[in-house]
Design a protein around this motif. Structure first.
Motif, mmCIF file in Angstrom:
data_model
loop_
_atom_site.group_PDB
_atom_site.id
_atom_site.type_symbol
_atom_site.label_atom_id
_atom_site.label_comp_id
_atom_site.label_asym_id
_atom_site.label_seq_id
_atom_site.Cartn_x
_atom_site.Cartn_y
_atom_site.Cartn_z
ATOM 1 N N VAL A 1 49.131 19.942 46.035
ATOM 2 C CA VAL A 1 49.338 21.299 45.536
ATOM 3 C C VAL A 1 48.843 21.354 44.089
ATOM 4 C CG1 VAL A 1 51.008 23.133 45.096
ATOM 5 C CG2 VAL A 1 51.310 21.586 47.045
ATOM 6 N N LEU A 2 47.972 22.335 43.814
ATOM 7 C CA LEU A 2 47.362 22.499 42.496
ATOM 8 C C LEU A 2 47.802 23.845 41.913
ATOM 9 C CD1 LEU A 2 45.379 21.575 40.256
ATOM 10 C CD2 LEU A 2 43.561 22.725 41.558
ATOM 11 N N GLY A 3 48.329 23.805 40.686
ATOM 12 C CA GLY A 3 48.690 25.027 39.985
ATOM 13 C C GLY A 3 47.534 25.498 39.122
ATOM 14 N N GLY B 1 47.419 35.785 33.345
ATOM 15 C CA GLY B 1 48.790 35.360 33.107
ATOM 16 C C GLY B 1 49.542 34.980 34.362
ATOM 17 N N ILE B 2 48.883 34.880 35.506
ATOM 18 C CA ILE B 2 49.522 34.517 36.769
ATOM 19 C C ILE B 2 49.112 33.092 37.121
ATOM 20 C CG2 ILE B 2 49.756 35.065 39.215
ATOM 21 C CD1 ILE B 2 49.108 37.949 38.526
ATOM 22 N N MET B 3 50.113 32.278 37.488
ATOM 23 C CA MET B 3 49.848 30.895 37.889
ATOM 24 C C MET B 3 50.011 30.804 39.410
ATOM 25 S SD MET B 3 51.366 27.391 36.250
ATOM 26 C CE MET B 3 50.547 25.817 36.558
ATOM 27 N N SER C 1 51.621 29.541 28.670
ATOM 28 C CA SER C 1 51.384 28.122 28.976
ATOM 29 C C SER C 1 52.488 27.667 29.916
ATOM 30 C CB SER C 1 51.377 27.267 27.704
ATOM 31 O OG SER C 1 52.618 27.355 27.043
ATOM 32 N N SER C 2 52.219 26.590 30.656
ATOM 33 C CA SER C 2 53.164 26.130 31.661
ATOM 34 C C SER C 2 53.062 24.628 31.815
ATOM 35 C CB SER C 2 52.889 26.812 33.010
ATOM 36 O OG SER C 2 53.837 26.413 33.977
#
Length: 963
Positions: free
Chosen positions: A177-179, A185-187, A210-211
């Motif tokens: 799974v890749l974010g 602004g949507i991940m 940022s996340s």
């Protein structure tokens, strides 16, 4: 100006600064730490630097051209490879130890050529995801070193800001799974294999700045654009299936191992349907549409993983290969031990800080690596806070150290592995605390007696008990006698079997080493053998342990006395109280009492040390004071010697100065004498010149007087002749002509009078000039005499002062001064004699000046008489001219004619009288000048006499003082 940036390393528990590292000239935007925790890479826009975290020293530095620039440099997980990504899309792989370039990834295809900005790597280090200012994501296979897939995000995605794989505890590091955080602004989280959109966080109104994802993949922390911090639960997000369908995400390229034509890789995206490209002869390309995964696949993943890692299958695999794969060993251990990973409970234990029993751990166990020491200290403190007995267990550091060294980058796993080991493989170890576990050692001895009686008898013969041949292996869990690889291989088997396998391993180690043990005769040899590495095959030991496990009778078999494996509970750790509590409590009380006594002793010792320090300080100060006094005394003596030397030098200098002064005084006297002689000679010459000038002036005046007298006589003769001629003319001419003659005569008389007046005025002016010249000479003479008198006065005062100072300073030299005074008196007598001689010569000169002054006065008187006679004569003549008819008697016309034409006798008498008066006036003038000269000489003589008298009075004063 060059600005140096630096990094700081801070201890998270004590909040103290550990070290700081300097070297970057621009801001650092990326930090990557190696899996072992020993190295770190810091990246800035112009350079990347490799640091050694044990010494905090820079190991290597990567410099590049300014025109290229660095995007990111980081370590690949589970390997020693460094991946460097540059702004020109070039990606290089380097070996960490040697820094040799291992490979370079090829350039991406032109159909999807983007500038890479962000990167992400799976936990196993096999797949690299790269993205940039595009909606394409490139997936690279680092083992095959080629691009194997290009994923196209929805059209609303124009740029990718961040990429990160979602970890999973059961995927063995091959994250699926890749974010993907885009510019809106949507991940979005997608599955890179199935290309399905799983879920997304953030929105257009509340975008993500940022996340970051937690290491275990359970939570996602996001900093929102409005400044807030949101924490998302991954488990909750995967269950949300009732949200609107997400946009389509499609694989536009799926590159096989063999290269195909680029024209066959292009796929058009449509809504609802997907057009597949024509099949190629060489390869097949699949096009898949990302759909919403309606099934909850994450809920069953744990069961599937546990079935795949069945313990029996792992044991079969272990017996076949002898050990687990290095890459998956930690994962297998965590699965075998069923670690709960109680983060909260562990954090509570860590938050209690360092236990007091392990504050001075580095003194007993000096470890070179400060990081390893801190991790060991924290792990032991957590165990002590978990159960009180571990604070008093002396062998706990030896037991935990190999696991701390293995799991130093994950302290939670390290703690839980050690805790699981203690609960299961250290059963009944603490029943005889603080003594070694006699029951466990008896089990080992029984097994050894059954399988090798000869070796046990050899131990008994040499007084070697199980505390020597078994307990050192147990308390160190074989870490002292095995290498890292052997130890890992052994514990692959320990964790895969019943807890009794560890005891069988101790017996197997002794049986496999029976040959060298039978040769040992001394107890020290046995101790050395069980505390150092030996030439022993660990595989043979493991096989022997399995044999013992299978062949040991049930009555002495350890598994009948030991419980089966029990995992740690989730949420909270179980209570560990399998030890004699009263002994521990008593030891705790005794330790507390000893600690208090030790604190009292330390306080008393500190007080004594402080007093001793004060005494030492006082002694040092006294010694320093005495030394200082000695130095001052020596310095004083030295300075006295220097002062005496200086005084001696001063006396010598004074003597030389007195000699120089005497020489100068003698020279001055000679010079003054010469100057006086020159001055007297000059004055004498000047006076002689004045006298000659006066003589010349007198001669000139006498000559002028004679010429005037002669001219006057000639004028009188001419006047007499004129009168005679007029007399004859009067007799012949008529009255009118006589009158004309009289008028002409009067005119001539007037002209003669004017000439005489001019002559007299010229003479008068010359007289005035002579008088002024004489006055200037007298004034000059007076000034010279005054200057001489003042000089004599100054000399006398100087002599008086010098004499007074000499008498006050040196009384013992009075005799010398008397002699000098005598010489001075003699010199003064000579000076007086010279002065008297000069005064006599000067008196003579003054007499001459007085005579000339008298002559000058007589001349002035004569000039005054001459002026009076001339004034009288002129007045008389003017009166006669104004009243010519007063003396005529009218007796008729003939008489009048006769009286008017012929001169009378009275007129002739007047002319003769005038001549006589003129002669008298000249004589009087001469007498006047003589008298004036005499007067001036008298005044000069009197002034000179007064000056000489004053000089004598002043010269007598030094004689009186000397006497």
């Amino acid at each position: 100006m060059e600005i140096s940036m630096f990094l700081t390393c801070v201890e998270t528990v004590t909040k103290e600064l550990v070290s700081w590292m300097r070297g970057h000239e621009s801001s650092v935007f990326s930090i990557s730490v190696h899996g072992s925790g020993r190295y770190a890479i810091t990246t800035s826009s112009d350079t990347a630097q490799l640091w050694d975290l044990d010494t905090f020293q820079r190991k290597r530095k990567l410099n590049i051209l300014q025109s290229v620039g660095i995007q990111k440099v980081f370590f690949l997980p589970l390997s020693n490879t460094i991946l460097s990504c540059f702004k020109d899309n070039s990606i290089f792989a380097w070996e960490c130890d040697t820094l040799v370039c291992k490979y370079q990834l090829p350039a991406p295809p032109e159909s999807s050529n983007i500038l890479y900005k962000v990167f992400a790597v799976t936990r196993d280090g096999r797949i690299l995801a790269a993205g940039g200012k595009s909606n394409h994501i490139h997936l690279w296979c680092l083992e095959a070193k080629q691009l194997f897939r290009i994923i196209q995000m929805p059209t609303k995605v124009r740029a990718i800001r961040h990429l990160e794989f979602l970890p999973d505890s059961f995927d063995a590091g091959s994250n699926q799974v890749l974010g993907v955080l885009s510019q809106d602004g949507i991940m979005r989280f997608i599955n890179i294999q199935t290309c399905k959109l799983l879920f997304e966080i953030g929105s257009l109104d509340d975008g993500i700045s940022s996340s970051v994802i937690s290491p275990h993949g359970r939570y996602i922390a996001s900093v929102m654009e409005n400044g807030s911090l949101n924490i998302y639960s991954v488990q909750t997000l995967t269950k949300e299936i009732n949200k609107p369908p997400p946009p389509l995400v499609k694989v536009i390229e799926d590159l096989p191992k063999k290269k195909g034509n680029s024209g066959d890789l292009k796929v058009k995206v449509t809504s609802g349907r997907v057009r597949r490209p024509a099949r190629s002869r060489e390869s097949k390309i699949q096009t898949r549409i990302l759909k919403q995964d309606l099934t909850c696949g994450f809920e069953k993943k744990e069961n599937e993983l546990s079935d795949g890692l069945n313990k029996k299958r792992l044991q079969i695999l272990l017996k076949g290969y002898g050990e687990f794969p290095t890459k998956y060993r930690m994962f297998i251990w965590r699965s075998l031990l069923q670690l709960p990973e109680n983060q909260t409970a562990f954090s509570n234990l860590i938050d209690k800080g360092i236990h007091v029993a392990f504050l001075n751990l580095q003194k007993k166990y000096p470890i070179k690596s400060r990081k390893l020491l801190r991790v060991l200290q924290r792990t032991l403190s957590a165990l002590a806070h978990w159960s009180a007995i571990f604070s008093d267990t002396p062998y706990l550091p030896l037991l935990a150290f190999p696991f701390v060294k293995l799991f130093q980058n994950n302290q939670l796993i390290c703690f839980e592995v050690v805790a699981t080991l203690i609960i299961n493989w250290c059963q009944h170890w603490f029943e005889y605390f603080p003594n070694p576990p006699i029951n466990i050692l008896s089990m080992i001895e029984n097994v050894l007696a059954f399988h090798d009686k000869e070796l046990l008898q050899h131990f008994i013969n040499h007084d070697v008990t199980s505390q020597l041949y078994a307990w050192p292996l147990l308390e160190t869990v074989f870490s002292e006698v095995l290498t890292r690889e052997e130890w890992l291989k052994l514990f692959d088997n320990v964790f895969s079997n019943h807890p009794s396998f560890l005891l069988m391993t101790v017996v197997a180690y002794n049986i496999c080493s029976r040959a060298p043990l039978l040769n040992c005769k001394r107890k020290d040899d046995f101790e050395y053998f069980f505390h150092h590495r030996n030439n022993l095959d660990i595989s043979a030991v493991i096989r022997e342990a399995y044999r013992l496990l299978d062949t040991t009778p049930a009555d002495i078999h350890p598994d009948s006395m030991l419980d089966a494996f029990v995992a740690l509970t989730k949420g909270q750790y179980p209570v560990f109280n399998q030890y004699p509590k009263f002994i521990v409590d008593y030891q705790t009380q005794e330790r507390e009492r000893i600690r208090n006594d030790e604190l009292d002793y330390l306080r008393e010792r500190q007080a004594v040390e402080e007093m001793q320090a004060e005494v030492d300080q006082q002694r040092v100060e006294d010694e320093a004071w005495y030394q200082k006094q000695e130095l001052l005394r020596r310095a004083e003596e030295t300075r006295r010697e220097i002062l005496l030397q200086e005084e001696e030098k001063m006396i010598q200098q004074r003597q030389r100065l007195a000699a120089v002064r005497r020489e100068l005084k003698v020279k001055e006297m000679h010079l003054q004498d010469a100057a006086r002689r020159r001055l007297l000679q000059l004055q004498q010459d000047q006076r002689e010149m004045e006298l000659r000038r006066l003589d010349d002036e007198i001669e000139r005046k006498v000559h002028m007087r004679d010429r005037e007298i002669a001219a006057t006589a000639k004028d009188l003769e001419m006047r007499h002749l004129e009168l005679e001629s007029q007399k004859r003319l009067y007799e012949k001419q008529n009255l009118s002509r006589n009158q004309e003659a009289v008028a002409k005569e009067m005119k001539e008389n007037a002209d003669a009078y004017r000439q005489k007046v001019d002559l007299e005025e010229h003479m008068f002016h010359r007289l005035i000039g002579t008088d002024q010249t004489q006055n200037q000479k007298i004034h000059k003479l007076i000034e010279e005499n005054l200057a001489k008198a003042e000089q004599a006065c100054l000399n006398t005062d100087w002599r008086i002062q010098a004499l007074h100072k000499q008498r006050c300073s040196d009384l013992h030299r009075n005799e010398c001064y008397q002699e000098i005074a005598k010489l001075l008196r003699k010199n003064r007598k000579k000076e007086i004699e010279v002065l008297n001689a000069m005064m006599e010569g000067e008196a003579k000169k003054w007499e001459e000046a007085e005579e000339k002054d008298f002559h000058l006065k007589s001349e002035k008187k004569t000039a005054a008489l001459s002026d009076a006679s001339r004034r009288w004569f002129l007045e008389k003549e003017i009166h006669d001219a104004q009243h010519p008819c007063d003396k005529v008697v009218p007796k008729g016309r003939d008489e009048e004619f006769a009286s008017g034409c012929l001169p009378r006798a009275s007129q002739l008498n007047d002319i003769s009288e005038m001549e006589s008066l003129t002669q008298i006036s000249l004589n009087q003038r001469k007498m006047h000048w003589d008298a004036m000269e005499q007067d001036l000489m008298e005044r000069a003589r009197n002034l000179r006499q007064r000056l000489i008298t004053q000089a004598q009075n002043r010269c007598q004063t030094p004689h009186l003082l000397a006497t």
